[in-house]
Design a protein around this motif. Structure first.
Motif, PDB file in Angstrom:
ATOM      1  N   GLY A 242       0.814  -1.209   0.000  1.00 16.20           N
ATOM      2  CA  GLY A 242       0.000   0.000   0.000  1.00 16.20           C
ATOM      3  C   GLY A 242       0.843   1.252   0.000  1.00 16.20           C
ATOM      4  O   GLY A 242       0.563   2.217  -0.723  1.00 16.20           O
ATOM      5  N   LYS A 243       1.913   1.256   0.815  1.00 20.55           N
ATOM      6  CA  LYS A 243       2.802   2.420   0.862  1.00 20.55           C
ATOM      7  C   LYS A 243       3.523   2.613  -0.471  1.00 20.55           C
ATOM      8  O   LYS A 243       3.682   3.740  -0.937  1.00 20.55           O
ATOM      9  CB  LYS A 243       3.815   2.257   1.995  1.00 20.55           C
ATOM     10  N   THR A 244       3.928   1.512  -1.068  1.00 24.63           N
ATOM     11  CA  THR A 244       4.604   1.591  -2.366  1.00 24.63           C
ATOM     12  C   THR A 244       3.664   2.154  -3.426  1.00 24.63           C
ATOM     13  O   THR A 244       4.054   3.017  -4.222  1.00 24.63           O
ATOM     14  CB  THR A 244       5.112   0.202  -2.796  1.00 24.63           C
ATOM     15  N   LEU A 245       2.431   1.678  -3.431  1.00 27.06           N
ATOM     16  CA  LEU A 245       1.446   2.175  -4.403  1.00 27.06           C
ATOM     17  C   LEU A 245       1.114   3.639  -4.161  1.00 27.06           C
ATOM     18  O   LEU A 245       0.923   4.407  -5.116  1.00 27.06           O
ATOM     19  CB  LEU A 245       0.185   1.316  -4.371  1.00 27.06           C
ATOM     20  N   LEU A 246       1.038   4.042  -2.900  1.00 21.89           N
ATOM     21  CA  LEU A 246       0.767   5.439  -2.584  1.00 21.89           C
ATOM     22  C   LEU A 246       1.898   6.334  -3.083  1.00 21.89           C
ATOM     23  O   LEU A 246       1.660   7.362  -3.724  1.00 21.89           O
ATOM     24  CB  LEU A 246       0.580   5.616  -1.075  1.00 21.89           C
ATOM     25  N   PHE A 247       3.123   5.932  -2.831  1.00 27.51           N
ATOM     26  CA  PHE A 247       4.283   6.693  -3.289  1.00 27.51           C
ATOM     27  C   PHE A 247       4.316   6.754  -4.821  1.00 27.51           C
ATOM     28  O   PHE A 247       4.538   7.810  -5.412  1.00 27.51           O
ATOM     29  CB  PHE A 247       5.577   6.079  -2.743  1.00 27.51           C
ATOM     30  N   ALA A 248       4.074   5.604  -5.465  1.00 26.63           N
ATOM     31  CA  ALA A 248       4.070   5.556  -6.931  1.00 26.63           C
ATOM     32  C   ALA A 248       2.949   6.415  -7.508  1.00 26.63           C
ATOM     33  O   ALA A 248       3.135   7.086  -8.528  1.00 26.63           O
ATOM     34  CB  ALA A 248       3.936   4.121  -7.411  1.00 26.63           C
ATOM     35  N   GLY A 249       1.800   6.429  -6.860  1.00 27.12           N
ATOM     36  CA  GLY A 249       0.687   7.248  -7.330  1.00 27.12           C
ATOM     37  C   GLY A 249       0.988   8.730  -7.258  1.00 27.12           C
ATOM     38  O   GLY A 249       0.692   9.490  -8.192  1.00 27.12           O
ATOM     39  N   CYS A 250       1.584   9.164  -6.155  1.00 23.88           N
ATOM     40  CA  CYS A 250       1.949  10.581  -6.022  1.00 23.88           C
ATOM     41  C   CYS A 250       2.999  10.976  -7.058  1.00 23.88           C
ATOM     42  O   CYS A 250       2.913  12.040  -7.673  1.00 23.88           O
ATOM     43  CB  CYS A 250       2.465  10.857  -4.614  1.00 23.88           C
ATOM     44  N   THR A 251       3.973  10.090  -7.259  1.00 26.26           N
ATOM     45  CA  THR A 251       5.006  10.365  -8.254  1.00 26.26           C
ATOM     46  C   THR A 251       4.410  10.410  -9.659  1.00 26.26           C
ATOM     47  O   THR A 251       4.735  11.289 -10.458  1.00 26.26           O
ATOM     48  CB  THR A 251       6.115   9.302  -8.178  1.00 26.26           C
TER      49      THR A 251
ATOM     50  N   CYS B 200       3.392  11.483   2.517  1.00 30.47           N
ATOM     51  CA  CYS B 200       2.344  10.506   2.854  1.00 30.47           C
ATOM     52  C   CYS B 200       2.954   9.269   3.521  1.00 30.47           C
ATOM     53  O   CYS B 200       2.358   8.718   4.461  1.00 30.47           O
ATOM     54  CB  CYS B 200       1.572  10.101   1.603  1.00 30.47           C
ATOM     55  N   LEU B 201       4.111   8.849   3.074  1.00 29.01           N
ATOM     56  CA  LEU B 201       4.772   7.698   3.680  1.00 29.01           C
ATOM     57  C   LEU B 201       5.165   7.997   5.121  1.00 29.01           C
ATOM     58  O   LEU B 201       5.042   7.143   6.002  1.00 29.01           O
ATOM     59  CB  LEU B 201       5.999   7.277   2.882  1.00 29.01           C
ATOM     60  N   ILE B 202       5.646   9.202   5.365  1.00 27.23           N
ATOM     61  CA  ILE B 202       6.021   9.592   6.717  1.00 27.23           C
ATOM     62  C   ILE B 202       4.800   9.625   7.632  1.00 27.23           C
ATOM     63  O   ILE B 202       4.853   9.195   8.786  1.00 27.23           O
ATOM     64  CB  ILE B 202       6.755  10.944   6.697  1.00 27.23           C
ATOM     65  N   LEU B 203       3.682  10.111   7.111  1.00 26.16           N
ATOM     66  CA  LEU B 203       2.461  10.166   7.916  1.00 26.16           C
ATOM     67  C   LEU B 203       1.944   8.776   8.268  1.00 26.16           C
ATOM     68  O   LEU B 203       1.337   8.589   9.316  1.00 26.16           O
ATOM     69  CB  LEU B 203       1.381  10.946   7.189  1.00 26.16           C
ATOM     70  N   LEU B 204       2.168   7.828   7.380  1.00 24.65           N
ATOM     71  CA  LEU B 204       1.685   6.477   7.648  1.00 24.65           C
ATOM     72  C   LEU B 204       2.685   5.786   8.518  1.00 24.65           C
ATOM     73  O   LEU B 204       2.629   4.939   9.234  1.00 24.65           O
ATOM     74  CB  LEU B 204       1.489   5.706   6.339  1.00 24.65           C
TER      75      LEU B 204
END
Length: 169
Positions: free
Chosen positions: A6-15, A165-169
């Motif tokens: 989930g974190k990887t997908l979130l980071f990839a989505g923002c990028t 977002c990764l830091i917040l999670l």
């Protein structure tokens, strides 16, 4: 494991969002360049021949690609189907119908060309197209500068948002 995915997908989505925003600027630059090349060809054709605008638009459609080709295709189709519709009306309707990656100022500039095409003699149309080409050249230079300057900014913002977002999670 799913948390990491989930974190990887979130980071990839923002990028990806940052990359898509930057690519939108490049698409505007490419679309303006395509319109400049096509309308320059139309101006040359008007200078050397007195072919009808419908024939000129057929050549313009064949020599373009992407959203610009879709625009000329929609313009020709509306004119052929409209019967009483003028080129200016077909041009305006095609500008509204086709999703071009252009800003409002670019669309206003293109609208001015549509107001002249098919209404006046060949020399007046050619002069109007040459004026439009000068305006499009300025818009294209501005778009290229904006793309050069802001593409990296959007990518950096996408990366920063993903990290945030990764830091917040």
């Amino acid at each position: 494991m799913t948390a990491l995915l989930g974190k990887t997908l979130l980071f990839a989505g923002c990028t990806a969002f940052g990359l898509l925003r930057g690519s939108r600027l490049r698409q505007r630059t490419a679309c303006l360049g395509e319109f400049r090349r096509t309308l320059a060809g139309l101006a040359r054709e008007l200078a050397f021949s007195l072919r009808p605008v419908s024939d000129l638009m057929a050549g313009a459609e064949a020599g373009t690609q992407g959203p610009t080709a879709a625009f000329f295709r929609a313009c020709r189709r509306r004119f052929a189907e409209g019967g009483q519709e003028s080129w200016a009306e077909s041009w305006t309707a095609a500008l509204e119908q086709v999703a071009l990656p252009l800003e409002e100022a670019d669309l206003r500039l293109l609208q001015e060309a549509g107001d002249v095409l098919g209404r006046y003699d060949g020399e007046s149309q050619r002069q109007a197209l040459e004026g439009l080409l000068r305006g499009l050249e300025g818009q294209a230079a501005e778009a290229a500068e904006m793309a050069r300057r802001l593409c990296r900014v959007y990518l950096a913002l996408g990366l920063a948002a993903g990290l945030f977002c990764l830091i917040l999670l």
